[in-house]
Design an enzyme around this catalytic site. Structure first.
Site, PDB file in Angstrom:
ATOM      1  CB  CYS A 187     -39.207 -80.511   3.117  1.00  0.00           C
ATOM      2  SG  CYS A 187     -39.049 -80.406   1.440  1.00  0.00           S
ATOM      3  CB  CYS A 227     -38.288 -83.273   0.784  1.00  0.00           C
ATOM      4  SG  CYS A 227     -37.696 -81.643   0.849  1.00  0.00           S
ATOM      5  CG  ASP A 228     -39.690 -85.886   3.595  1.00  0.00           C
ATOM      6  OD1 ASP A 228     -38.804 -86.643   2.848  1.00  0.00           O
ATOM      7  OD2 ASP A 228     -39.225 -85.162   4.547  1.00  0.00           O
TER       8      ASP A 228
END
Ligand code: NDP
Length: 320
Positions: A138, A141-142
């Site tokens: 992701c 997200c990261d």
């Protein structure tokens, strides 16, 4: 063969941000929800390290800690949270029937499905070893953790194209590993990738191994499937964007799905094609796939269930 039978007003299947949020709202509305967590209580977020984009956590939090907070909050209002997986369903007539762990039958006035989706992985041991330590499925997200660094992303669909351009805004260089000599992504997305100077597309490339120093990712070994040549790219982050699989196998034949298995909901609601059955989170959303959007749709599902039950009660009063 199922033996025990228990009746509940609201059954929640799955325990990610969508399921727990549905549980918080359903419990506060006195629907006395029962939740079956599935085999991975907390869902996909329990596989991540830092979560920095969920509102309310100014200093960030780890995925497992955040899901523990969700669980505690759902329990505080009386959700009955149980470990177990739903093995089959029968939505032929009311109340709905759900079999848990192949032995216990629950009948439910409303069912909220929040079984999520599972990221597809390449299946390399090194990918598993460094998952959360440089390997991620992701970018939104990261990606932030790789600001100013070099990363690689594998995949050639719309997700990979979108995530590559997202990463390109944060990272110094993005290598995009495409296994064929063309993209699967839409023309518009490919155009965007091609017009991003710090993305380098490497066609006909397969990931042989993710390289690391035992703690973090340090590179990726790439095979050119036309020439057989191998080369190592030095990267700190490795993103896998080769698709997701919604966890909907048990609903096949019962609920309407799109061609890739995501549950269909009536736009603007969480209602499925079956009365009293609602779907929220990634199981019905291949597009946003964020914890906060899943939580939002979990709230919607509980409100939809509550209003559905209230309308049913009104019908009974009118008829009696
Ligand atoms: P897709 O299934 O569309 O694409 C998966 C990609 O991963 C393909 O290019 C495939 O390669 C590649 N792939 C699969 N397995 C491997 C492997 N083992 N090694 C290397 N590459 C591999 O998934 P997406 O998540 O991209 O998209 C899912 C759906 O969501 C699509 O319908 C998409 O259009 C939609 N979507 C739309 C967006 C938008 O409109 N903005 C954004 C994101 C998704 P190959 O092509 O060779 O098969």
């Amino acid at each position: 063969m199922s033996q025990e039978i228990e009746h509940v007003q609201c059954l929640i299947i799955g325990s990610g941000p969508a399921g727990y949020t549905a549980a918080i709202y359903a419990a506060r509305a006195d629907l006395k929800p029962v939740m079956y967590t599935g085999m991975e209580p907390g869902g996909q977020l329990t596989q991540t390290t830092e979560v920095d984009n969920f509102p309310g956590y100014p200093n960030g939090i780890t995925g497992p800690e955040m899901m523990e907070d969700f669980r505690k909050q759902a329990e505080r209002f009386g959700t009955d949270i149980r470990f177990g997986y739903v093995s089959s369903v029968d939505f032929t007539s009311m109340p709905h029937k759900v079999v848990v762990d192949e032995i216990k039958t629950i009948t439910a006035d409303t069912v909220i499905i929040s079984t999520g989706a599972t990221a597809k992985w390449l299946g390399l041991p090194s990918e598993q070893q460094y998952n959360g330590f440089g390997v991620s499925a992701c970018a939104v997200c990261d990606g932030f953790f790789f600001k100013g660094q070099d990363v690689a992303i594998v995949g050639a669909g719309d997700t990979a194209a979108e995530e590559a351009t997202y990463l390109a805004k944060l990272c110094k260089k993005v290598y995009m590993l495409v296994r064929r000599d063309e993209f699967r992504a839409s023309k518009a997305m490919v155009h965007r990738v091609m017009n991003t100077p710090n993305i380098e597309v490497i066609y006909n490339s397969e990931t042989k191994e993710i390289l690391g120093n035992g703690k973090n990712v340090t590179g990726v070994r790439v095979l050119n499937n036309q020439t057989g040549a191998e080369s190592d790219l030095p990267v700190e982050g490795f993103f896998v964007a080769i698709g997701h699989k919604p966890n909907t196998d048990i609903f096949k034949g019962w609920l309407e799905m799109d061609e890739t298995g995501y549950l269909k909901t009536i736009p603007g609601s969480t209602k499925t094609n079956v009365e009293g059955v609602f779907a929220c989170g990634d199981v019905q959303d291949h597009y946003y796939r964020q914890a906060v959007t899943a939580a939002g749709s979990g709230c919607m599902a509980a409100l939809d269930a509550e209003r559905y039950l209230a309308a049913k009660e009104d019908e009974v009063k009118v008829l009696s």
